[in-house]
Enzyme design. Structure first.
Site, PDB file in Angstrom:
ATOM      1  N   GLY A  75     -15.308   2.063  14.564  1.00  0.00           N
ATOM      2  CA  GLY A  75     -16.401   1.090  14.462  1.00  0.00           C
ATOM      3  C   GLY A  75     -16.142  -0.174  15.257  1.00  0.00           C
ATOM      4  O   GLY A  75     -17.044  -0.756  15.859  1.00  0.00           O
ATOM      5  N   GLU A  76     -14.868  -0.607  15.306  1.00  0.00           N
ATOM      6  CA  GLU A  76     -14.537  -1.855  16.008  1.00  0.00           C
ATOM      7  C   GLU A  76     -14.378  -1.654  17.506  1.00  0.00           C
ATOM      8  O   GLU A  76     -14.539  -2.605  18.276  1.00  0.00           O
ATOM      9  CB  GLU A  76     -13.216  -2.425  15.459  1.00  0.00           C
ATOM     10  CG  GLU A  76     -13.350  -2.986  14.063  1.00  0.00           C
ATOM     11  CD  GLU A  76     -11.997  -3.229  13.404  1.00  0.00           C
ATOM     12  OE1 GLU A  76     -11.014  -3.497  14.112  1.00  0.00           O
ATOM     13  OE2 GLU A  76     -11.935  -3.148  12.163  1.00  0.00           O
TER      14      GLU A  76
ATOM     15  N   GLY B  90     -10.777   7.861   8.110  1.00  0.00           N
ATOM     16  CA  GLY B  90     -11.749   8.085   7.025  1.00  0.00           C
ATOM     17  C   GLY B  90     -13.005   7.287   7.354  1.00  0.00           C
ATOM     18  O   GLY B  90     -12.909   6.232   7.972  1.00  0.00           O
TER      19      GLY B  90
ATOM     20  N   HIS C 144     -17.963   1.804   7.882  1.00  0.00           N
ATOM     21  CA  HIS C 144     -16.506   1.842   8.102  1.00  0.00           C
ATOM     22  C   HIS C 144     -16.189   3.175   8.781  1.00  0.00           C
ATOM     23  O   HIS C 144     -16.267   4.235   8.155  1.00  0.00           O
ATOM     24  CB  HIS C 144     -15.802   1.708   6.742  1.00  0.00           C
ATOM     25  CG  HIS C 144     -14.312   1.805   6.801  1.00  0.00           C
ATOM     26  ND1 HIS C 144     -13.476   0.743   6.500  1.00  0.00           N
ATOM     27  CD2 HIS C 144     -13.489   2.832   7.104  1.00  0.00           C
ATOM     28  CE1 HIS C 144     -12.220   1.116   6.638  1.00  0.00           C
ATOM     29  NE2 HIS C 144     -12.191   2.391   6.990  1.00  0.00           N
ATOM     30  N   LEU C 145     -15.856   3.116  10.082  1.00  0.00           N
ATOM     31  CA  LEU C 145     -15.563   4.345  10.832  1.00  0.00           C
ATOM     32  C   LEU C 145     -14.128   4.300  11.322  1.00  0.00           C
ATOM     33  O   LEU C 145     -13.822   3.639  12.327  1.00  0.00           O
ATOM     34  CB  LEU C 145     -16.512   4.486  12.034  1.00  0.00           C
ATOM     35  CG  LEU C 145     -18.017   4.503  11.759  1.00  0.00           C
ATOM     36  CD1 LEU C 145     -18.788   4.550  13.073  1.00  0.00           C
ATOM     37  CD2 LEU C 145     -18.402   5.689  10.876  1.00  0.00           C
TER      38      LEU C 145
ATOM     39  N   GLU D  31      -7.864  -5.215   5.360  1.00  0.00           N
ATOM     40  CA  GLU D  31      -7.710  -4.911   3.938  1.00  0.00           C
ATOM     41  C   GLU D  31      -6.530  -5.664   3.318  1.00  0.00           C
ATOM     42  O   GLU D  31      -6.590  -6.063   2.165  1.00  0.00           O
ATOM     43  CB  GLU D  31      -7.558  -3.396   3.750  1.00  0.00           C
ATOM     44  CG  GLU D  31      -8.882  -2.690   4.025  1.00  0.00           C
ATOM     45  CD  GLU D  31      -8.791  -1.170   3.994  1.00  0.00           C
ATOM     46  OE1 GLU D  31      -8.590  -0.579   5.063  1.00  0.00           O
ATOM     47  OE2 GLU D  31      -8.922  -0.593   2.910  1.00  0.00           O
TER      48      GLU D  31
ATOM     49  N   ARG E  81     -11.895  15.404   7.680  1.00  0.00           N
ATOM     50  CA  ARG E  81     -12.686  15.748   6.483  1.00  0.00           C
ATOM     51  C   ARG E  81     -14.133  16.043   6.873  1.00  0.00           C
ATOM     52  O   ARG E  81     -14.703  15.351   7.711  1.00  0.00           O
ATOM     53  CB  ARG E  81     -12.644  14.586   5.486  1.00  0.00           C
ATOM     54  CG  ARG E  81     -11.294  14.422   4.829  1.00  0.00           C
ATOM     55  CD  ARG E  81     -11.254  13.193   3.936  1.00  0.00           C
ATOM     56  NE  ARG E  81     -10.479  12.128   4.525  1.00  0.00           N
ATOM     57  CZ  ARG E  81     -10.485  10.862   4.131  1.00  0.00           C
ATOM     58  NH1 ARG E  81     -11.246  10.499   3.113  1.00  0.00           N
ATOM     59  NH2 ARG E  81      -9.751   9.959   4.716  1.00  0.00           N
TER      60      ARG E  81
ATOM     61  N   ARG F 160     -10.583   8.630  20.885  1.00  0.00           N
ATOM     62  CA  ARG F 160     -10.266   8.386  22.307  1.00  0.00           C
ATOM     63  C   ARG F 160     -10.054   9.705  23.043  1.00  0.00           C
ATOM     64  O   ARG F 160     -10.535   9.893  24.159  1.00  0.00           O
ATOM     65  CB  ARG F 160      -9.010   7.516  22.412  1.00  0.00           C
ATOM     66  CG  ARG F 160      -9.279   6.082  21.998  1.00  0.00           C
ATOM     67  CD  ARG F 160      -8.008   5.353  21.688  1.00  0.00           C
ATOM     68  NE  ARG F 160      -7.413   5.828  20.436  1.00  0.00           N
ATOM     69  CZ  ARG F 160      -6.489   5.164  19.746  1.00  0.00           C
ATOM     70  NH1 ARG F 160      -6.071   4.009  20.171  1.00  0.00           N
ATOM     71  NH2 ARG F 160      -6.015   5.651  18.618  1.00  0.00           N
TER      72      ARG F 160
ATOM     73  N   ASP G 199      -8.717  12.176  17.161  1.00  0.00           N
ATOM     74  CA  ASP G 199      -8.715  10.798  17.663  1.00  0.00           C
ATOM     75  C   ASP G 199      -9.887  10.649  18.624  1.00  0.00           C
ATOM     76  O   ASP G 199      -9.997  11.392  19.601  1.00  0.00           O
ATOM     77  CB  ASP G 199      -7.388  10.483  18.363  1.00  0.00           C
ATOM     78  CG  ASP G 199      -7.272   8.991  18.654  1.00  0.00           C
ATOM     79  OD1 ASP G 199      -8.204   8.427  19.268  1.00  0.00           O
ATOM     80  OD2 ASP G 199      -6.260   8.392  18.259  1.00  0.00           O
TER      81      ASP G 199
ATOM     82  N   ARG H 106      -2.569  -2.065  -3.441  1.00  0.00           N
ATOM     83  CA  ARG H 106      -3.784  -1.272  -3.238  1.00  0.00           C
ATOM     84  C   ARG H 106      -3.712  -0.079  -4.188  1.00  0.00           C
ATOM     85  O   ARG H 106      -2.730   0.671  -4.172  1.00  0.00           O
ATOM     86  CB  ARG H 106      -3.847  -0.778  -1.800  1.00  0.00           C
ATOM     87  CG  ARG H 106      -5.049   0.090  -1.584  1.00  0.00           C
ATOM     88  CD  ARG H 106      -5.038   0.722  -0.230  1.00  0.00           C
ATOM     89  NE  ARG H 106      -6.256   1.491  -0.065  1.00  0.00           N
ATOM     90  CZ  ARG H 106      -6.331   2.612   0.628  1.00  0.00           C
ATOM     91  NH1 ARG H 106      -5.269   3.097   1.235  1.00  0.00           N
ATOM     92  NH2 ARG H 106      -7.473   3.260   0.719  1.00  0.00           N
TER      93      ARG H 106
ATOM     94  N   HIS I 171     -12.949   2.837  -0.006  1.00  0.00           N
ATOM     95  CA  HIS I 171     -12.950   1.813   1.061  1.00  0.00           C
ATOM     96  C   HIS I 171     -13.616   0.520   0.572  1.00  0.00           C
ATOM     97  O   HIS I 171     -14.106  -0.276   1.379  1.00  0.00           O
ATOM     98  CB  HIS I 171     -13.718   2.267   2.330  1.00  0.00           C
ATOM     99  CG  HIS I 171     -13.130   3.422   3.051  1.00  0.00           C
ATOM    100  ND1 HIS I 171     -13.886   4.325   3.780  1.00  0.00           N
ATOM    101  CD2 HIS I 171     -11.850   3.852   3.174  1.00  0.00           C
ATOM    102  CE1 HIS I 171     -13.105   5.235   4.315  1.00  0.00           C
ATOM    103  NE2 HIS I 171     -11.857   4.986   3.949  1.00  0.00           N
TER     104      HIS I 171
ATOM    105  N   ASN J 273       0.882  -1.171   0.000  1.00  0.00           N
ATOM    106  CA  ASN J 273       0.000   0.000   0.000  1.00  0.00           C
ATOM    107  C   ASN J 273       0.920   1.222   0.000  1.00  0.00           C
ATOM    108  O   ASN J 273       1.457   1.599   1.040  1.00  0.00           O
ATOM    109  CB  ASN J 273      -0.888  -0.053   1.251  1.00  0.00           C
ATOM    110  CG  ASN J 273      -1.848   1.111   1.319  1.00  0.00           C
ATOM    111  OD1 ASN J 273      -1.775   2.038   0.506  1.00  0.00           O
ATOM    112  ND2 ASN J 273      -2.734   1.084   2.287  1.00  0.00           N
TER     113      ASN J 273
HETATM  114  P1  AMP Z   1      -8.353   3.523  11.219  1.00  0.00           P
HETATM  115  O1  AMP Z   1      -8.364   4.614  10.183  1.00  0.00           O
HETATM  116  O2  AMP Z   1      -9.309   2.420  10.921  1.00  0.00           O
HETATM  117  O3  AMP Z   1      -6.975   3.029  11.575  1.00  0.00           O
HETATM  118  O4  AMP Z   1      -8.928   4.207  12.567  1.00  0.00           O
HETATM  119  C1  AMP Z   1      -8.188   5.163  13.265  1.00  0.00           C
HETATM  120  C2  AMP Z   1      -9.088   5.888  14.253  1.00  0.00           C
HETATM  121  O5  AMP Z   1      -9.772   4.938  15.085  1.00  0.00           O
HETATM  122  C3  AMP Z   1      -8.333   6.759  15.240  1.00  0.00           C
HETATM  123  O6  AMP Z   1      -8.117   8.048  14.728  1.00  0.00           O
HETATM  124  C4  AMP Z   1      -9.272   6.802  16.433  1.00  0.00           C
HETATM  125  O7  AMP Z   1     -10.183   7.883  16.273  1.00  0.00           O
HETATM  126  C5  AMP Z   1     -10.080   5.535  16.324  1.00  0.00           C
HETATM  127  N1  AMP Z   1      -9.782   4.556  17.393  1.00  0.00           N
HETATM  128  C6  AMP Z   1      -8.777   3.670  17.464  1.00  0.00           C
HETATM  129  N2  AMP Z   1      -8.849   2.960  18.612  1.00  0.00           N
HETATM  130  C7  AMP Z   1      -9.926   3.401  19.288  1.00  0.00           C
HETATM  131  C8  AMP Z   1     -10.543   3.084  20.551  1.00  0.00           C
HETATM  132  N3  AMP Z   1     -10.072   2.136  21.329  1.00  0.00           N
HETATM  133  N4  AMP Z   1     -11.658   3.763  20.877  1.00  0.00           N
HETATM  134  C9  AMP Z   1     -12.169   4.716  20.076  1.00  0.00           C
HETATM  135  N5  AMP Z   1     -11.635   5.066  18.895  1.00  0.00           N
HETATM  136  C10 AMP Z   1     -10.540   4.428  18.499  1.00  0.00           C
END
Ligand code: AMP
Length: 402
Positions: free
Chosen positions: A336-337, A216, A212-213, A388, A245, A288, A286, A95, A184, A7
């Site tokens: 999302g996860e 992005g 997908h959260l 991915e 964004r 968190r 972020d 990718r 995505h 990627n």
């Molecule tokens: P990704 O683009 O899928 O890697 O997601 C990154 C984003 O996931 C980060 O900027 C955080 O906002 C969010 N994230 C990661 N871990 C957590 C968590 N334990 N609780 C809430 N949000 C999280």
């Protein structure tokens, strides 16, 4: 078969070497700050296992070729034991962000495919050139090993015209290919396939909303296994509220900013892509940090959370209307996860549509798929980790096996 997944970004390369026979990850690496005075490489052999070996290098990495050469040294280092020689790599999966209307599925890379990816550069001026860098370097360093392009846009090529057309003068579509493409796609397709397995029926019989959260964010309406609408548009700016964004805004805001604030098109573009979304509303992107601040009474952090989750809810409602019947809603990616609060707020008020959450299940943390809907929910709700790299490796192998 060993598949190397690449990627390639403008100043970074993520790579993973997978054994597709047992789907294990042998090597996972990230090279950052390519072209800066000092670059970084972090390489993990056998990540997440007892045999994990982590190597970190800090040195100037002037270009993608130097970066990829370093990665090859890591991958073939006998001390790490993943493979001995690059000839053990059976295929390389790349990718590629934008395949425009040219690519509906993964494709073996040849000169025509490279030309078509180049032709789509105006649609993704930041991403496609970086992806092409990775392809050129890999072709030079791995001669004779088949290379496959897996497009972020491909899964969404089944979206019908009434959902992909913008209500703009028709020539803009005919001459300039202005339309919704969506992104995505590899992630949406992957979690949709996993969800179908969990529901115990073929994907071709499933109606799903995949959410997908991450940094992005995007949502896809999937009818009988096919993408029929998605929230990202011609570029990855439309739709949900993202880390930096904006997602949907009134298009007349651009004119307002130009007329009243004297902003030029570059400044407006940078603002919408880099200084908006969660960060624009509360200074943090972020989730968190946003929760921690909101818990301490930071009103803007609470507002950012409320705006993002309200937008999610609005799109879920819209896609329920698009699909008529929904088997499952799937949450994936970083937020999302991991974020039970965002999931709860995004599904708030949907009980009347048959969506009922099991709060105790939703509060659990798991690396495996987790069902979070209540037993009396007519729509299942799942949290399914996206992957991915594995999706690209599977698709790369599948195209070579056929
Ligand atoms: P990704 O683009 O899928 O890697 O997601 C990154 C984003 O996931 C980060 O900027 C955080 O906002 C969010 N994230 C990661 N871990 C957590 C968590 N334990 N609780 C809430 N949000 C999280």
């Amino acid at each position: 078969m060993h598949v190397l997944v690449i990627n390639s970004g403008s100043s970074s390369i993520k790579y993973q070497l997978l054994d597709t026979d047992n789907e294990s990850v042998l090597i996972s690496g990230l090279i950052e700050r390519i072209g800066d005075a000092q670059g970084d490489l972090i390489n993990k052999a056998f990540p997440g296992t007892d045999n994990e070996v982590v190597t970190e290098i800090e040195q100037p990495i002037p270009d993608h070729t130097t970066g990829m050469r370093l990665a090859i040294d890591m991958i073939t280092d006998p001390a790490k034991g993943a493979i001995k020689d690059k000839s053990e790599i059976g295929a390389i999966g790349h990718r590629v962000v934008h395949g425009g209307e040219d690519f509906h599925e993964p494709t073996i890379i040849d000169t025509e495919v490279i030309a078509a990816i180049e032709a789509n550069v105006p649609l993704a001026p930041l991403h496609n050139p970086a992806n092409l860098d990775g392809i050129h370097v890999a072709m030079e360093l791995f001669p004779g090993i088949p290379q496959v392009a897996v497009f972020d846009t491909a899964f969404h090529q089944t979206i019908p015209p009434h959902a992909y057309m913008y209500a703009l003068p028709y020539e803009l579509y005919e001459k300039d290919r202005v339309r919704r493409y969506g992104f995505h796609g590899t992630s949406h397709k992957f979690v949709a396939g996993e969800c179908a397995n969990l529901l115990g029926k073929p994907l071709a019989e499933c109606n799903l909303i995949t959410v997908h959260l991450g940094n992005g964010c995007s949502m896809t309406a999937i009818e009988n296994g096919k993408s029929v609408d998605t929230s990202l548009g011609m570029t990855p700016l439309e739709g949900l509220v993202m880390g930096t964004r904006s997602g949907d805004v009134d298009p007349a805001i651009h004119t307002f900013l130009a007329r009243n604030k004297g902003m030029d098109i570059e400044a407006i573009d940078a603002m919408l892509n880099k200084q908006s979304g969660l960060k624009g509303m509360c200074g943090m992107n972020d989730m968190r940090d946003i929760h921690a601040a909101a818990d301490k009474g930071n009103k803007n952090a609470q507002l950012a959370l409320d705006v993002q989750t309200y937008r999610n809810r609005k799109y879920i409602g819209a896609y329920m209307a698009v699909l008529g019947h929904v088997d499952a809603i799937v949450f994936t990616a970083g937020i999302g996860e991991n974020d039970a609060i965002v999931r709860r707020l995004s599904l708030k008020g949907l009980a009347g549509f048959g969506v009922k959450i099991d709060e105790a299940a939703n509060d659990q943390r798991a690396k495996e798929p987790l069902k979070i809907s209540a037993n009396n929910s007519t729509v299942a709700v799942w949290v399914i980790p996206t992957n991915e790299e594995l999706a690209i490796a599977r698709q790369t192998r599948a195209i070579l096996d056929t």
